[in-house]
Design a protein around this motif. Structure first.
Motif, mmCIF file in Angstrom:
data_model
loop_
_atom_site.group_PDB
_atom_site.id
_atom_site.type_symbol
_atom_site.label_atom_id
_atom_site.label_comp_id
_atom_site.label_asym_id
_atom_site.label_seq_id
_atom_site.Cartn_x
_atom_site.Cartn_y
_atom_site.Cartn_z
ATOM 1 N N THR A 192 65.214 21.491 17.707
ATOM 2 C CA THR A 192 64.133 22.430 17.335
ATOM 3 C C THR A 192 64.682 23.684 16.654
ATOM 4 O O THR A 192 63.969 24.317 15.876
ATOM 5 C CB THR A 192 63.314 22.853 18.565
ATOM 6 N N ALA A 193 65.937 24.033 16.964
ATOM 7 C CA ALA A 193 66.518 25.237 16.373
ATOM 8 C C ALA A 193 66.947 25.004 14.922
ATOM 9 O O ALA A 193 66.930 25.906 14.101
ATOM 10 C CB ALA A 193 67.709 25.704 17.203
ATOM 11 N N ARG A 194 67.319 23.772 14.608
ATOM 12 C CA ARG A 194 67.822 23.473 13.261
ATOM 13 C C ARG A 194 66.752 22.901 12.358
ATOM 14 O O ARG A 194 66.813 23.022 11.144
ATOM 15 C CB ARG A 194 68.939 22.441 13.337
ATOM 16 N N SER A 195 65.805 22.181 12.952
ATOM 17 C CA SER A 195 64.839 21.433 12.151
ATOM 18 C C SER A 195 63.404 21.796 12.526
ATOM 19 O O SER A 195 62.559 20.923 12.678
ATOM 20 C CB SER A 195 65.044 19.927 12.359
ATOM 21 N N MET A 246 58.822 25.750 23.495
ATOM 22 C CA MET A 246 60.109 25.263 23.014
ATOM 23 C C MET A 246 59.998 23.863 22.413
ATOM 24 O O MET A 246 60.869 23.435 21.670
ATOM 25 C CB MET A 246 61.144 25.307 24.132
ATOM 26 N N LEU A 247 58.917 23.160 22.733
ATOM 27 C CA LEU A 247 58.778 21.785 22.229
ATOM 28 C C LEU A 247 58.526 21.727 20.731
ATOM 29 O O LEU A 247 58.774 20.709 20.096
ATOM 30 C CB LEU A 247 57.645 21.060 22.967
ATOM 31 N N ASN A 248 57.989 22.795 20.167
ATOM 32 C CA ASN A 248 57.820 22.768 18.702
ATOM 33 C C ASN A 248 58.546 23.920 18.022
ATOM 34 O O ASN A 248 58.238 24.268 16.888
ATOM 35 C CB ASN A 248 56.349 22.708 18.309
ATOM 36 N N GLY A 249 59.497 24.507 18.744
ATOM 37 C CA GLY A 249 60.316 25.545 18.130
ATOM 38 C C GLY A 249 59.638 26.892 17.991
ATOM 39 O O GLY A 249 60.146 27.775 17.311
ATOM 40 N N PHE A 267 65.532 18.210 26.971
ATOM 41 C CA PHE A 267 66.002 19.567 27.248
ATOM 42 C C PHE A 267 67.400 19.404 27.820
ATOM 43 O O PHE A 267 67.571 18.729 28.827
ATOM 44 C CB PHE A 267 65.137 20.264 28.305
ATOM 45 N N ASP A 268 68.369 20.003 27.161
ATOM 46 C CA ASP A 268 69.743 19.848 27.610
ATOM 47 C C ASP A 268 70.323 21.228 27.944
ATOM 48 O O ASP A 268 70.673 21.992 27.047
ATOM 49 C CB ASP A 268 70.546 19.157 26.495
ATOM 50 N N GLY A 269 70.365 21.546 29.229
ATOM 51 C CA GLY A 269 70.922 22.834 29.675
ATOM 52 C C GLY A 269 70.222 24.025 29.052
ATOM 53 O O GLY A 269 70.865 24.978 28.615
ATOM 54 N N VAL A 270 68.873 23.973 29.027
ATOM 55 C CA VAL A 270 68.115 24.961 28.263
ATOM 56 C C VAL A 270 67.744 26.200 29.092
ATOM 57 O O VAL A 270 67.162 26.094 30.168
ATOM 58 C CB VAL A 270 66.817 24.326 27.718
ATOM 59 N N SER A 271 68.110 27.364 28.559
ATOM 60 C CA SER A 271 67.663 28.627 29.131
ATOM 61 C C SER A 271 67.026 29.448 28.026
ATOM 62 O O SER A 271 67.352 29.281 26.849
ATOM 63 C CB SER A 271 68.838 29.410 29.724
ATOM 64 N N HIS A 272 66.086 30.322 28.442
ATOM 65 C CA HIS A 272 65.537 31.270 27.473
ATOM 66 C C HIS A 272 65.308 32.612 28.138
ATOM 67 O O HIS A 272 64.694 32.700 29.201
ATOM 68 C CB HIS A 272 64.211 30.793 26.873
ATOM 69 N N ALA A 273 65.812 33.651 27.497
ATOM 70 C CA ALA A 273 65.575 35.021 27.972
ATOM 71 C C ALA A 273 64.873 35.793 26.858
ATOM 72 O O ALA A 273 65.339 35.788 25.721
ATOM 73 C CB ALA A 273 66.892 35.679 28.327
ATOM 74 N N TYR A 274 63.726 36.405 27.181
ATOM 75 C CA TYR A 274 63.028 37.221 26.179
ATOM 76 C C TYR A 274 63.742 38.556 26.005
ATOM 77 O O TYR A 274 63.677 39.182 24.966
ATOM 78 C CB TYR A 274 61.577 37.475 26.591
ATOM 79 N N ARG A 278 69.889 23.099 24.317
ATOM 80 C CA ARG A 278 69.328 22.448 23.152
ATOM 81 C C ARG A 278 68.053 21.702 23.514
ATOM 82 O O ARG A 278 68.008 21.026 24.539
ATOM 83 C CB ARG A 278 70.352 21.439 22.646
ATOM 84 N N VAL A 279 67.047 21.843 22.677
ATOM 85 C CA VAL A 279 65.844 21.029 22.823
ATOM 86 C C VAL A 279 65.772 20.107 21.615
ATOM 87 O O VAL A 279 65.856 20.575 20.474
ATOM 88 C CB VAL A 279 64.562 21.898 22.877
#
Ligand SMILES: Nc1ncnc2c1ncn2[C@@H]1O[C@H](COP(=O)(O)OP(=O)(O)O)[C@@H](O)[C@H]1O
Ligand SMILES: [Mg+2]
Length: 229
Positions: free
Chosen positions: A66-69, A47-50, A5-12, A58-59
């Protein structure tokens, strides 16, 4: 596998951040995530499986973003939900396990062999044609797990897999997990389940507030829960 996890944030939504600026590198075989309700554990796990993508940061799993692949990531990362009913999709036990193997280019014979092997391994061999919805709660969770494990993921993410189970079934799932070859990330409120893990992260307010071997992490969490909000 290397999980980053690199500087990961998530807002719903626009204002509420479920996960805030998490940077962590995970390589251990058994990793626990503990924390209060609403602290962001499920969001991190997903977030571990997208299933959930970072709003920023980025995860990566085994180097895959996870966002690209997402598709490749989901082949490596199996996910087990709290409620097995959310995961069981086919009418019978064997059909449900086989469902996970669709579109993999396997022959019918290969699929049958893999399904039989996984059912036998998890004590469901006699339940091949059993209607999935008639299984007990513990058996349903076993089936949900078998349906994920048959795909041979490298990492198994479990989000409170024992929360809906009685103690006997929770113990059974814990024993099963203990004997898995796979790397495991488990979210749980059953602190006993992570006592022999390699590393436990305490999550609070969307942040990883403590990261340690289980004994210290559990102590920290218990103190956190005892302190006034
Ligand atoms: N689908 C969603 N839509 C909007 N808010 C959500 C959604 N899922 C979770 N949240 C919010 O995000 C925060 C973290 O939730 P979650 O990751 O489920 O925490 P935990 O698993 O630790 O209980 C909570 O405030 C929760 O209400
Ligand atoms: Mg949750």
């Amino acid at each position: 596998m290397l999980i980053e996890f690199d500087g990961v944030s998530h807002a719903y939504d626009e204002y509420r951040f479920a996960v805030r600026d998490v940077t962590v590198t995970l390589t251990e075989r058994r990793i626990g995530l503990i924390g209060a309700n609403g602290s962001g554990k499920s969001t991190m796990a997903r977030m571990l499986n997208g299933l959930v993508l970072p709003t920023s940061g980025r995860v990566t799993v085994d180097g895959l973003d996870t966002a690209r692949s997402g598709k490749e990531v989901r082949r490596k990362v199996g996910f087990c939900f709290t409620d097995p009913d959310a995961q069981i999709v086919m009418p019978t036990v064997a059909e449900d396990v086989a469902f996970g193997l669709r579109r993999r280019g396997l022959s019918k014979a290969e699929i049958r062999a893999r399904v039989e092997a996984i059912l036998a391994r998890h004590g469901l061999a006699g339940h091949h044609d059993h209607p999935a919805h008639l299984l007990s709660g513990g058996q349903k969770q076993l089936l949900a797990l078998a349906s994920v494990l048959v795909t041979e993921p490298d990492l198994l993410v479990m989000d409170e897999p024992t929360t809906l189970l009685d103690l006997r079934n929770a113990r059974m799932i814990a024993d099963l997990v203990a004997n898995l070859d796979q790397q495991v990330v488990m979210v749980t409120h059953h602190l006993d389940l992570v006592r022999d893990f390699d590393r436990v992260l305490v999550v609070d307010g969307g942040r990883v507030v403590f990261d340690a071997p289980p004994a210290e992490a559990i102590d920290h969490y218990l103190q956190l829960m005892a302190s006034p909000r």
